[in-house]
Design a protein around this motif. Structure first.
Motif, short mmCIF file in Angstrom:
data_model
loop_
_atom_site.label_atom_id
_atom_site.label_comp_id
_atom_site.label_asym_id
_atom_site.label_seq_id
_atom_site.Cartn_x
_atom_site.Cartn_y
_atom_site.Cartn_z
N GLU A 132 0.82 -1.29 0.01
CA GLU A 132 -0.05 -0.06 -0.04
C GLU A 132 0.83 1.25 0.12
OE1 GLU A 132 -3.98 -1.64 2.30
OE2 GLU A 132 -2.23 -0.76 3.49
N LYS A 133 1.92 1.20 0.81
CA LYS A 133 2.58 2.59 0.97
C LYS A 133 3.56 2.50 -0.52
CE LYS A 133 5.91 4.54 4.00
NZ LYS A 133 6.75 4.15 5.43
N LYS A 134 3.89 1.34 -1.23
CA LYS A 134 4.57 1.76 -2.35
C LYS A 134 3.61 2.16 -3.57
CE LYS A 134 6.78 -1.27 -6.06
NZ LYS A 134 7.21 -2.45 -6.54
N THR A 135 2.33 1.71 -3.32
CA THR A 135 1.49 2.28 -4.40
C THR A 135 1.08 4.06 -4.03
OG1 THR A 135 0.29 0.33 -4.60
CG2 THR A 135 -1.02 2.22 -5.03
N GLU A 136 1.07 4.24 -2.93
CA GLU A 136 0.81 5.71 -2.52
C GLU A 136 1.96 6.64 -2.85
OE1 GLU A 136 -0.92 8.91 -0.58
OE2 GLU A 136 -1.61 7.07 -0.88
N VAL A 137 3.06 6.12 -2.84
CA VAL A 137 4.50 6.71 -3.18
C VAL A 137 4.51 6.79 -4.76
CG1 VAL A 137 6.93 6.51 -3.14
CG2 VAL A 137 5.76 6.29 -0.98
N LYS A 138 4.28 5.95 -5.42
CA LYS A 138 4.34 5.76 -6.73
C LYS A 138 3.09 6.95 -7.40
CE LYS A 138 4.33 2.00 -9.32
NZ LYS A 138 4.12 0.72 -9.80
N GLN A 139 2.02 6.88 -6.59
CA GLN A 139 0.82 7.90 -7.08
C GLN A 139 1.43 9.20 -6.89
OE1 GLN A 139 -2.46 6.63 -4.73
NE2 GLN A 139 -3.05 5.23 -6.42
N ARG A 140 2.00 9.41 -5.54
CA ARG A 140 2.44 11.05 -5.39
C ARG A 140 3.65 11.20 -6.37
NH1 ARG A 140 2.45 11.82 1.15
NH2 ARG A 140 0.45 11.08 1.72
N ILE A 141 4.40 10.52 -6.77
CA ILE A 141 5.70 10.71 -7.39
C ILE A 141 5.21 10.97 -9.07
CG2 ILE A 141 7.58 9.66 -8.63
CD1 ILE A 141 8.45 8.37 -6.02
N GLN A 142 4.17 10.38 -9.29
CA GLN A 142 3.51 10.47 -10.59
C GLN A 142 2.92 11.96 -10.62
OE1 GLN A 142 3.93 8.53 -13.41
NE2 GLN A 142 2.83 10.22 -14.53
N GLY A 143 2.27 12.36 -9.61
CA GLY A 143 1.65 13.73 -9.55
C GLY A 143 2.49 14.81 -9.33
N LEU A 144 3.68 14.52 -8.75
CA LEU A 144 4.62 15.58 -8.89
C LEU A 144 5.48 15.75 -10.06
CD1 LEU A 144 6.25 14.75 -5.26
CD2 LEU A 144 5.37 16.87 -5.84
N ARG A 145 5.76 14.34 -10.73
CA ARG A 145 6.32 14.67 -12.14
C ARG A 145 5.40 15.24 -13.08
NH1 ARG A 145 5.45 11.93 -16.85
NH2 ARG A 145 7.11 11.62 -18.09
N ASN A 146 3.92 15.02 -13.09
CA ASN A 146 3.11 15.85 -13.95
C ASN A 146 3.21 17.19 -13.74
OD1 ASN A 146 2.34 13.39 -14.99
ND2 ASN A 146 0.38 13.24 -13.78
N MET A 147 3.31 17.73 -12.37
CA MET A 147 3.25 19.12 -11.89
C MET A 147 4.62 19.81 -12.50
SD MET A 147 2.35 19.26 -8.11
CE MET A 147 2.35 21.17 -7.87
N CYS A 148 5.79 18.86 -12.59
CA CYS A 148 7.10 19.42 -12.98
C CYS A 148 6.92 19.83 -14.67
CB CYS A 148 8.17 18.73 -12.66
SG CYS A 148 8.36 18.61 -10.58
N LYS A 149 6.27 18.52 -15.08
CA LYS A 149 6.21 18.59 -16.71
C LYS A 149 5.51 19.73 -17.00
CE LYS A 149 5.15 15.26 -20.26
NZ LYS A 149 4.57 13.80 -20.55
N GLU A 150 4.36 20.03 -16.47
CA GLU A 150 3.59 21.34 -16.73
C GLU A 150 4.37 22.63 -16.66
OE1 GLU A 150 -0.18 21.30 -14.55
OE2 GLU A 150 -0.46 19.23 -15.09
N MET A 151 5.08 22.66 -15.64
CA MET A 151 5.94 23.88 -15.42
C MET A 151 7.10 23.76 -16.76
SD MET A 151 6.74 24.30 -11.10
CE MET A 151 5.75 23.02 -10.28
N HIS A 152 7.57 22.73 -16.91
CA HIS A 152 8.54 22.71 -18.10
C HIS A 152 8.07 23.23 -19.27
CE1 HIS A 152 11.09 20.58 -21.17
NE2 HIS A 152 11.78 21.29 -20.51
N VAL A 153 6.68 22.79 -19.60
CA VAL A 153 6.08 22.94 -21.01
C VAL A 153 5.72 24.44 -20.79
CG1 VAL A 153 4.14 22.83 -22.01
CG2 VAL A 153 5.07 20.63 -21.32
#
Length: 61
Positions: free
Chosen positions: A6-27
């Motif tokens: 469960e913790k692994k899934t939670e971490v993966k989801q949070r990292i994906q969300g952060l990645r998307n935020m950074c990607k939007e800023m980069h664009v």
């Protein structure tokens, strides 16, 4: 207490969300040539801190 899976899934989801935020800023920077909003940067920093706290097992007061 969450299981390791469960913790692994939670971490993966949070990292994906952060990645998307950074990607939007980069664009925004690349396409528009403007800096991201300060609030967006602060939000990303807060989410990173929350992830660190989650991994460390700390609870918000």
């Amino acid at each position: 207490m969450p299981t390791a899976a469960e913790k692994k899934t939670e971490v993966k989801q949070r990292i994906q969300g952060l990645r998307n935020m950074c990607k939007e800023m980069h664009v925004t920077v690349m396409d528009q040539g403007t800096m991201p909003e300060a609030t967006a940067v602060r939000e990303a920093i807060e989410k990173l801190q929350e992830l660190i706290d989650f991994l460390d097992g700390k609870k918000k007061s």
